[in-house]
Scaffold this motif. Sequence first.
Motif, PDB file in Angstrom:
ATOM      1  N   ILE A 140       0.913  -1.117  -0.037  1.00  0.00           N
ATOM      2  CA  ILE A 140       0.109   0.036  -0.044  1.00  0.00           C
ATOM      3  C   ILE A 140       0.835   1.273   0.004  1.00  0.00           C
ATOM      4  CG2 ILE A 140      -1.855   1.418   1.421  1.00  0.00           C
ATOM      5  CD1 ILE A 140      -2.686  -1.660   2.406  1.00  0.00           C
ATOM      6  N   SER A 154       2.750   2.790  -3.023  1.00  0.00           N
ATOM      7  CA  SER A 154       1.906   3.301  -4.135  1.00  0.00           C
ATOM      8  C   SER A 154       1.625   4.937  -4.046  1.00  0.00           C
ATOM      9  CB  SER A 154       0.232   2.981  -4.114  1.00  0.00           C
ATOM     10  OG  SER A 154      -0.468   3.680  -4.958  1.00  0.00           O
ATOM     11  N   PHE A 156      -1.775   6.162  -3.790  1.00  0.00           N
ATOM     12  CA  PHE A 156      -2.220   6.158  -2.416  1.00  0.00           C
ATOM     13  C   PHE A 156      -1.737   7.380  -1.448  1.00  0.00           C
ATOM     14  CE2 PHE A 156      -1.236   5.014   2.019  1.00  0.00           C
ATOM     15  CZ  PHE A 156      -2.517   4.500   2.610  1.00  0.00           C
ATOM     16  N   VAL A 206     -10.151   4.428  -4.097  1.00  0.00           N
ATOM     17  CA  VAL A 206      -9.395   3.544  -3.331  1.00  0.00           C
ATOM     18  C   VAL A 206      -8.944   2.052  -3.901  1.00  0.00           C
ATOM     19  CG1 VAL A 206      -8.686   2.367  -0.925  1.00  0.00           C
ATOM     20  CG2 VAL A 206      -9.433   4.879  -1.156  1.00  0.00           C
ATOM     21  N   ALA A 226      -6.045  -0.615   3.681  1.00  0.00           N
ATOM     22  CA  ALA A 226      -5.861   0.645   2.962  1.00  0.00           C
ATOM     23  C   ALA A 226      -6.710   1.677   3.353  1.00  0.00           C
ATOM     24  CB  ALA A 226      -6.041   0.607   1.431  1.00  0.00           C
TER      25      ALA A 226
END
Length: 573
Positions: A263, A266, A269, A451, A463
């Motif tokens: 996660i 990214s 993200f 997301v 996440a």
Amino acid sequence: MTQTGIKTLRDSAAMRWIALLLLALAMFCSYVFMDILSPIKDLMLSTRGWDSTAFGTMQGAEVFLNVFVFFLIFAGIILDKMGVRFTAVLSGSVMLVGGLIKFYAVSDYFPGTGLERWFTDNLNYIPLFDEIGVAPFYRGMPASAKLAACGFMLFGCGCEMAGITVSRGIVKWFKGRETALAMGSEMALARLGVATCMIFSPYFAKLGGEVHVDNAVKFGVVLLCIALIMFITYFFMDKKLDSQTGEAEEKDDPFKVKDIGKILSSLGFWLVALLCVLYYSAIFPFQKYAVNMLQCNLTLNAADPNTFWGSDKVTIVQYIIMLAVAACSFSSNFSKKKGVKIGLMAAAVVALVVYCYMGYMRGTAETIFAVFPLLAVAITPILGNYVDHKGKAASMLLIGSILLVACHLTFAFILPMFKGNAIGGVIVAYVTILVLGASFSLVPAALWPSVPKLVDEKIIGSAYALIFWIQNIGLWLFPLLIGKVLDNTNPELVAKVAAIKEQTQAAVDAGTMTAAEAQQQVSAVSEQVAVSYDYTWPLVMLACLGVAAMLIGLYLKAVDKKKGYGLEEPNIK
């Protein structure tokens, strides 16, 4: 469809939306309790001795455990491992326990107890946390505020756990369907809790002509009981779905700590998470001070209690009209007949005008700010539906940030110019609050459905938990900062309260004044001070958060175009 060709609950639009309704009602109740003391900040000063620093510290405590004990990370792991329904019931239970503690802290049962003496004498120094300047308590903080902060911490753990659980539940029931519309609709209904809180918290606190702030919290606790019932009902509905699909609630491939690395690697993200923390930090902490900000900047003529406008009945009538605004505007999004749609929208506009007029006639800041979520209720489903079919999620986030900056700067510099002009000030306040609500609706409709495009399905819960954890850093910090900035930029008000406390205590010690008379004088001065703050610099600080969010939004659009995350693409293809 199942392998036998029989439709599951998820394939039924009605059952999908019933599941959503259960989750949304639970979040509605939690939103009411979240801000239950916000509309009565002035009463907390006059009846419990909470200055802005104490109030802000208590409000920021809601997310303390989530941020510094990493509870939200554990919540995400629990969600991924144990599933939606278990985590939903757990979160509802934790919220209720925290709510009960907070109720006891502000109730009339707490003063004079051994527990009050303990909280007065203890928790004045927290090792390590004091050294780094993030302690949830401080020396001189009222004992009731300390215990309320403890309860609010526990409530915050349950509330944020519920937030990520609801998001995951919506993905489970709506993936490949109306995901953004569902998330937008859930948040639209949940945010009616803000208006409900603003209307009914002062109503219950002043019910019967006497001030009892614990009655407002008691109302919130009852709603938390209802939230738990909603989650339990959802538990059985979700279990039925899994029995039809053959899916296991626990994962065959359980959560691993290394998944967090996937996660965090990214860039998309991180940009979404930063955008989230900046945007929400400029909204939720503001809600906790918004009523007091309006009290300090508007010329309000409170209605005579002997008239209809000053009676308890008008509260109920206005709330019914608010529900009419919400119902008509929300349902207009789902009407397929143009004539019906236009009729519902027209009815919503008329009801909104009536609602605003009633707020003006009542002359109370809380009824004015209660309009905040109403425009969001109307347009959030529209925006969610647009993202589902047309995309442009990143663009919506950028627009929301621009509107956010404009609204906070209006509150800081334009609204004070109308001090003394009752009608003009209320009109500016209403328009700005409605636009701010519209800005707020852009985030759930665009951000949360994005997301799943950034991470694998198996770790969606984690996440969301990481985003919520990052968001909670802002939700802890900025209520505290607003309170400190208010006290530091209004030193004469702080000194005035301190002086009257010192004078009356000296008089009590000398035997020239009773304790009751001293408290009456302190309360009178505190009431005057509570509505005299200059909010310019706290609002400028919040506007700066919006500017930062706007810059990140621009960068997110560029990154999305380069890396192809699909944030600008529709959810339904």
